[in-house]
Design a protein around this motif. Sequence first.
Motif, PDB file in Angstrom:
ATOM      1  N   GLN A  84       0.863  -1.182   0.000  1.00 15.80           N
ATOM      2  CA  GLN A  84       0.000   0.000   0.000  1.00 15.80           C
ATOM      3  C   GLN A  84       0.901   1.235   0.000  1.00 15.80           C
ATOM      4  O   GLN A  84       1.775   1.377   0.868  1.00 15.80           O
ATOM      5  CB  GLN A  84      -0.881   0.023   1.243  1.00 15.80           C
ATOM      6  CG  GLN A  84      -1.828  -1.162   1.373  1.00 15.80           C
ATOM      7  CD  GLN A  84      -2.457  -1.187   2.763  1.00 15.80           C
ATOM      8  OE1 GLN A  84      -1.802  -1.553   3.731  1.00 15.80           O
ATOM      9  NE2 GLN A  84      -3.713  -0.779   2.862  1.00 15.80           N
ATOM     10  N   ILE A  85       0.691   2.121  -0.962  1.00 16.14           N
ATOM     11  CA  ILE A  85       1.553   3.299  -1.103  1.00 16.14           C
ATOM     12  C   ILE A  85       0.708   4.564  -1.021  1.00 16.14           C
ATOM     13  O   ILE A  85      -0.252   4.722  -1.782  1.00 16.14           O
ATOM     14  CB  ILE A  85       2.322   3.260  -2.432  1.00 16.14           C
ATOM     15  CG1 ILE A  85       3.192   2.002  -2.507  1.00 16.14           C
ATOM     16  CG2 ILE A  85       3.184   4.508  -2.600  1.00 16.14           C
ATOM     17  CD1 ILE A  85       3.853   1.798  -3.857  1.00 16.14           C
ATOM     18  N   ALA A  86       1.081   5.461  -0.112  1.00 16.17           N
ATOM     19  CA  ALA A  86       0.383   6.733   0.004  1.00 16.17           C
ATOM     20  C   ALA A  86       0.708   7.600  -1.207  1.00 16.17           C
ATOM     21  O   ALA A  86       1.766   7.472  -1.817  1.00 16.17           O
ATOM     22  CB  ALA A  86       0.797   7.447   1.287  1.00 16.17           C
ATOM     23  N   GLY A  87      -0.211   8.499  -1.556  1.00 13.93           N
ATOM     24  CA  GLY A  87      -0.022   9.348  -2.722  1.00 13.93           C
ATOM     25  C   GLY A  87       0.096  10.813  -2.382  1.00 13.93           C
ATOM     26  O   GLY A  87       0.377  11.189  -1.241  1.00 13.93           O
ATOM     27  N   LEU A  88      -0.147  11.635  -3.376  1.00 13.27           N
ATOM     28  CA  LEU A  88      -0.013  13.085  -3.227  1.00 13.27           C
ATOM     29  C   LEU A  88      -1.003  13.649  -2.218  1.00 13.27           C
ATOM     30  O   LEU A  88      -0.699  14.553  -1.450  1.00 13.27           O
ATOM     31  CB  LEU A  88      -0.214  13.752  -4.600  1.00 13.27           C
ATOM     32  CG  LEU A  88       0.045  15.248  -4.692  1.00 13.27           C
ATOM     33  CD1 LEU A  88       1.514  15.542  -4.427  1.00 13.27           C
ATOM     34  CD2 LEU A  88      -0.350  15.769  -6.075  1.00 13.27           C
ATOM     35  N   GLY A 137      -7.152  -3.818   3.987  1.00 11.96           N
ATOM     36  CA  GLY A 137      -6.694  -2.471   4.287  1.00 11.96           C
ATOM     37  C   GLY A 137      -7.436  -1.419   3.496  1.00 11.96           C
ATOM     38  O   GLY A 137      -8.384  -1.716   2.749  1.00 11.96           O
ATOM     39  N   LEU A 138      -6.971  -0.178   3.661  1.00 12.08           N
ATOM     40  CA  LEU A 138      -7.609   0.964   3.010  1.00 12.08           C
ATOM     41  C   LEU A 138      -6.606   2.117   3.033  1.00 12.08           C
ATOM     42  O   LEU A 138      -5.794   2.237   3.949  1.00 12.08           O
ATOM     43  CB  LEU A 138      -8.881   1.324   3.771  1.00 12.08           C
ATOM     44  CG  LEU A 138      -9.738   2.496   3.333  1.00 12.08           C
ATOM     45  CD1 LEU A 138     -11.207   2.201   3.674  1.00 12.08           C
ATOM     46  CD2 LEU A 138      -9.320   3.779   4.035  1.00 12.08           C
ATOM     47  N   ILE A 139      -6.649   2.946   1.991  1.00 14.61           N
ATOM     48  CA  ILE A 139      -5.813   4.153   1.962  1.00 14.61           C
ATOM     49  C   ILE A 139      -6.732   5.332   1.688  1.00 14.61           C
ATOM     50  O   ILE A 139      -7.567   5.292   0.795  1.00 14.61           O
ATOM     51  CB  ILE A 139      -4.720   4.079   0.880  1.00 14.61           C
ATOM     52  CG1 ILE A 139      -4.018   2.717   0.896  1.00 14.61           C
ATOM     53  CG2 ILE A 139      -3.706   5.189   1.083  1.00 14.61           C
ATOM     54  CD1 ILE A 139      -2.961   2.561  -0.170  1.00 14.61           C
ATOM     55  N   ILE A 174      -2.475   5.385   5.722  1.00 13.40           N
ATOM     56  CA  ILE A 174      -2.608   3.993   5.288  1.00 13.40           C
ATOM     57  C   ILE A 174      -3.165   3.189   6.452  1.00 13.40           C
ATOM     58  O   ILE A 174      -2.670   3.277   7.577  1.00 13.40           O
ATOM     59  CB  ILE A 174      -1.242   3.414   4.858  1.00 13.40           C
ATOM     60  CG1 ILE A 174      -0.710   4.147   3.623  1.00 13.40           C
ATOM     61  CG2 ILE A 174      -1.359   1.919   4.584  1.00 13.40           C
ATOM     62  CD1 ILE A 174       0.689   3.726   3.221  1.00 13.40           C
ATOM     63  N   VAL A 175      -4.200   2.417   6.192  1.00 12.26           N
ATOM     64  CA  VAL A 175      -4.819   1.590   7.226  1.00 12.26           C
ATOM     65  C   VAL A 175      -4.677   0.128   6.815  1.00 12.26           C
ATOM     66  O   VAL A 175      -4.989  -0.239   5.682  1.00 12.26           O
ATOM     67  CB  VAL A 175      -6.318   1.928   7.404  1.00 12.26           C
ATOM     68  CG1 VAL A 175      -6.927   1.082   8.512  1.00 12.26           C
ATOM     69  CG2 VAL A 175      -6.490   3.408   7.721  1.00 12.26           C
TER      70      VAL A 175
END
Length: 220
Positions: free
Chosen positions: A156-160, A182-184, A165-166
């Motif tokens: 899972q990669i966070a963005g702009l 999961g979920l972002i 991140i969960v």
Amino acid sequence: MDMASTFIKPMHPEGRKFVAIFAVIALILFVIWEPLGWLGVLMTVWCYYFFRDPERVTPDRTDLVISPADGVISLIEPAVPPAELGMADTPLTRVSVFMNVFNCHVNRAPVGGTVQAIAYRPGKFFNASLDKASVDNERNSVRITMADGRDIAVVQIAGLVARRIVCFTKPNEVLAPGERFGLIRFGSRLDVYLPEGVEPMVAIGQTMVAGETVIADLKA
């Protein structure tokens, strides 16, 4: 399926507090100026839509790799899995699914298996569609060992825009294919590292549906 269920989807519990916050802001905006209030209503509806969690029908074959996210294939290239997962440093085929702010952001297991490792690493917040996002951005990596002993990494990669991140799963937990893990929040990306020798069945620009679209056939 009736008309209501076509447009109104269940919301993931993670989104309840955000929808409540947006709704309160909308009420305040109505007090300030009615047109702003209606803009707040639209944003509240969007927030609910962002956290939607529709049911998905996952293929019942255990030898398939399923997309972990809704979105579009942005990259397909060889890459070494995140070092923190303890996998070999041999380059594997990495398939990246980019999620924009209108995609469903609930993430699903690409395969069934046992969670061997979970590793969170803080980082930057470049646009998640960029190649360097896999290395530089905040990420959470999950290593899943399948029944045949092979490993798959899903990251899972966070963005702009994403800042959270969960991950719902834990080490040693057994995941079923397509199970929510999961979920972002608010725009991001998922990377899947296929086992050595496995070729993807998707192409750059192809639209993915989490828990349903097949990325690869492990027996092919």
